[in-house]
Structures are given as structure tokens and as C-alpha cells.
Scaffold this active site. Structure first.
Site, PDB file in Angstrom:
ATOM      1  N   GLY A 177       6.670   3.917  14.749  1.00 40.59           N
ATOM      2  CA  GLY A 177       6.267   2.834  13.699  1.00 40.59           C
ATOM      3  C   GLY A 177       6.825   3.174  12.279  1.00 40.59           C
TER       4      GLY A 177
ATOM      5  N   GLY B 184       5.229   1.158   4.574  1.00 41.80           N
ATOM      6  CA  GLY B 184       5.112   1.622   3.333  1.00 41.80           C
ATOM      7  C   GLY B 184       4.282   2.816   3.072  1.00 41.80           C
ATOM      8  N   MET B 185       3.280   2.959   3.734  1.00 41.63           N
ATOM      9  CA  MET B 185       2.206   3.952   3.652  1.00 41.63           C
ATOM     10  C   MET B 185       2.336   5.267   4.616  1.00 41.63           C
ATOM     11  SD  MET B 185       1.228   3.158   0.957  1.00 41.63           S
ATOM     12  CE  MET B 185       0.232   4.702   0.742  1.00 41.63           C
TER      13      MET B 185
ATOM     14  N   VAL C 241       5.009   6.763  11.667  1.00 40.93           N
ATOM     15  CA  VAL C 241       4.190   7.142  12.658  1.00 40.93           C
ATOM     16  C   VAL C 241       5.079   7.547  13.796  1.00 40.93           C
ATOM     17  CG1 VAL C 241       2.269   6.542  14.060  1.00 40.93           C
ATOM     18  CG2 VAL C 241       2.425   5.784  11.880  1.00 40.93           C
TER      19      VAL C 241
ATOM     20  N   ASP D 158      -6.798  -2.299   1.673  1.00 40.59           N
ATOM     21  CA  ASP D 158      -5.582  -2.941   2.248  1.00 40.59           C
ATOM     22  C   ASP D 158      -6.119  -3.460   3.682  1.00 40.59           C
ATOM     23  OD1 ASP D 158      -3.042  -3.437   2.512  1.00 40.59           O
ATOM     24  OD2 ASP D 158      -2.377  -1.574   3.342  1.00 40.59           O
TER      25      ASP D 158
END
Length: 318
Positions: free
Chosen positions: A52, A55-56, A59, A168
């Protein structure tokens, strides 16, 4: 973050990749990400595959060679890996997750050092689909939606009891296992009592509108921002209450609570319009409608203050 069977994070599109390449070309962090390849070892963990991107974080699926279990390994994306503030926030995410022990929050296993520098966050790998993927198939039946909503509310209430605000919450950050168990993911934008002293509570969810738009973060988040958050004001747990209301409305109606052709349209709707309550199914119980109305008050002073109360009210309405 969007779709992935195990993380709620999607492969980057061409625009996102181009934006990151432009930044990465000037960043020493490039070598950090390039070191993460299948077969690489990071402490006791062996990298299996990249699963994956968002933006943060990037993974990866990994294997704990000592405990014989699969894990999720998260590192900062190239766009932010050389940013001291983002690195500090990444470390704070680990500390906040370590402070939480709840059946509906993905568990952290630890921080490990990367061979080329930097750190990786090792977490529980949650199999299943995320709520955004589920919603692609349409609205969720009321009984099923309320079961999911109560689990989400319980998770966030537990975080709030520790002084942690998620900031979020959105469908892509809610993972659903095959047995129906919910796990709330991605506390990368969360704030806690400790981080508030660093003025993070006053910072908007995105710090560079151009870069974050290119990275695909703002578009995925704007629809769930509370009005005060959209205006860049200080937020508290009531911002999560608003986001929860948006997620519940979307589960029941199959449509976003607030939408538009641009971020400006979405923000404008959030700060000035009421939800279109007619989009809820006619059979929606009055008690559920009441919870939504209390969660989606634009003035935080009039908004429901405790998601534990939301969970209780939804249980009564089921």
C-alpha cells in the site's frame, strides 16, 4: 488513504508518483525507500511485498521470523521522509499507538531501524477490506452499519480517553475483517496532550496544499473535516465526532455527506450547508437520525461531545 485488502492504502496513481519523484530527486530519503525490497531483513522482520501507499506512509507486508506471523511495516513516503516535522510526527504516532490497547484499534508491535537510516513502524496486519472498498458496492444495510459504527465509536472514544484526537477518520482508515471486526487505522495525523505543546493542534491537516494535493491526501480527507478543522482552527475530540457522523451518514446513504467537484466546493459545503437528510433510507430509526444531527452540528459547542454516548445511543436504536 485508499484501498488495499490489508491496510486501507492504495497504489499511487501517475500524478502522485510524479510528484513524489520530483521531491525524491532532491531528497536523501530516496535511498531509505529504495532499500525496502522483497527479501530484505529489518531486524527480526523480512519484507515480503509492498501492499500500500498513501500520503502518510508506504506500507509493506512483512514476516516476523521469530514469532512466525505476518505484520504490516510502515515507513514515511519519499515526499516526507526528509522532513524533520514529519519524522517527529511518525515517531509520535508510534508512541500514541503504544498508549492504546483496544480491540478496535490496530496494535503496534514496535519501531525498528532501517538499514539505510530512518525507522519503520511495525503493526498488526489487518486482513479484510476497508470501509471505502465496502462502500464502493453501495449503502450498507442499517443493522450492519450500526454494528460497524458502534465499533468505530468505541475505538475513538478509547483514544479520546487517552487525550488522543485522530483528526483523519474516513472510510479508508477503517478496516473490516472477514468476521465483521473493525480496526481503526492510521493515527499519523493524530494529536495528543504532548503534541499540542508543539502547536500541532493549530496546524491544518495538510501543511502544503500543493504538495499534499499532488500526493492525494487532501482529496481523500477534506470531505470528513469538521468546519473548525477546515478553517485551520484548534480542534478537540469534537472534530472526530463530526468525522464519525460523516462516516455513519455515508454508510447509511451510500453517498458522501459533503461532496463537490473541487476541494473548495467541499470545504464550502462543510462550513455553510446542512446534510441532505433526505438521502438517508426512509427506514432509518429516529434515534439514529438524532445521533447524526448531534454529530453534524457545525458549531462544535452544539455538537455531541462524547463518542461513547454515540455508541450507547446507537445500541439503543438498533
Amino acid at each position: 488513504m485508499r484501498g488495499s485488502s490489508a491496510t486501507g492504502i492504495a497504489p499511487k496513481n501517475a500524478t502522485e508518483a510524479q510528484a513524489e519523484e520530483q521531491v525524491a530527486a532532491r531528497s536523501p530519503a530516496r535511498c531509505i525507500l529504495r532499500a525496502m525490497n522483497p527479501g530484505d531483513s529489518i531486524g527480526a522482520y523480512r519484507v515480503i511485498e509492498k501492499i500500500g501507499h498513501g500520503g502518510m506512509g508506504e506500507v509493506y507486508r512483512g514476516r516476523d521470523t521469530k514469532l512466525a506471523r505476518d505484520v504490516a511495516i510502515k515507513i514515511l513516503p519519499t515526499l516526507f521522509a526528509a522532513d524533520p516535522e514529519r519524522v517527529a510526527r511518525f515517531e509520535r504516532e508510534a508512541q500514541m499507538l503504544a498508549a492504546l490497547n483496544h480491540p478496535h484499534i490496530a496494535q503496534i508491535f514496535g519501531l525498528v531501524d532501517l538499514p539505510a537510516g530512518g525507522q519503520a513502524l511495525v503493526m498488526e496486519l489487518v486482513q479484510g477490506e476497508n470501509l471505502a472498498e465496502r462502500l464502493h458496492r453501495g449503502a450498507i444495510p442499517i443493522d450492519e452499519a450500526l454494528v460497524l459504527a458502534r465499533q468505530i465509536a468505541s475505538a475513538l472514544d478509547a483514544a479520546h480517553e487517552q487525550g488522543i484526537i485522530h483528526r483523519d477518520l474516513k472510510p479508508a482508515n477503517v478496516q473490516i475483517r472477514a468476521d465483521g471486526t473493525v480496526k481503526v487505522l492510521d493515527f499519523g495525523l493524530a494529536v495528543s496532550p504532548a503534541t499540542r505543546t508543539a502547536n500541532l493542534a493549530n496546524s491544518p491537516t495538510f501543511t502544503s496544499p500543493v504538495a499534499m494535493t499532488q500526493a492525494g491526501v487532501v482529496l481523500g480527507t477534506a470531505a470528513y473535516m469538521a468546519p473548525e478543522q477546515a478553517r485551520g482552527k484548534t480542534v478537540d475530540r469534537r472534530a472526530d465526532v463530526w468525522a464519525f457522523g460523516c462516516v455513519l451518514f455515508e454508510m447509511l446513504s451510500g453517498t458522501k455527506t459533503f461532496d463537490g467537484e473541487s476541494i473548495a466546493d467541499v470545504m464550502g459545503a462543510i462550513v455553510s450547508r446542512d446534510p441532505d437528510w433526505a438521502r438517508l433510507p426512509p427506514e432509518t430509526p429516529d434515534g439514529v437520525r438524532d445521533v447524526l444531527v448531534m454529530c453534524l452540528q457545525r458549531d462544535p459547542a452544539n455538537r455531541l461531545k462524547d463518542l461513547g454516548d454515540a455508541a450507547m445511543l446507537l445500541a439503543i436504536s438498533a
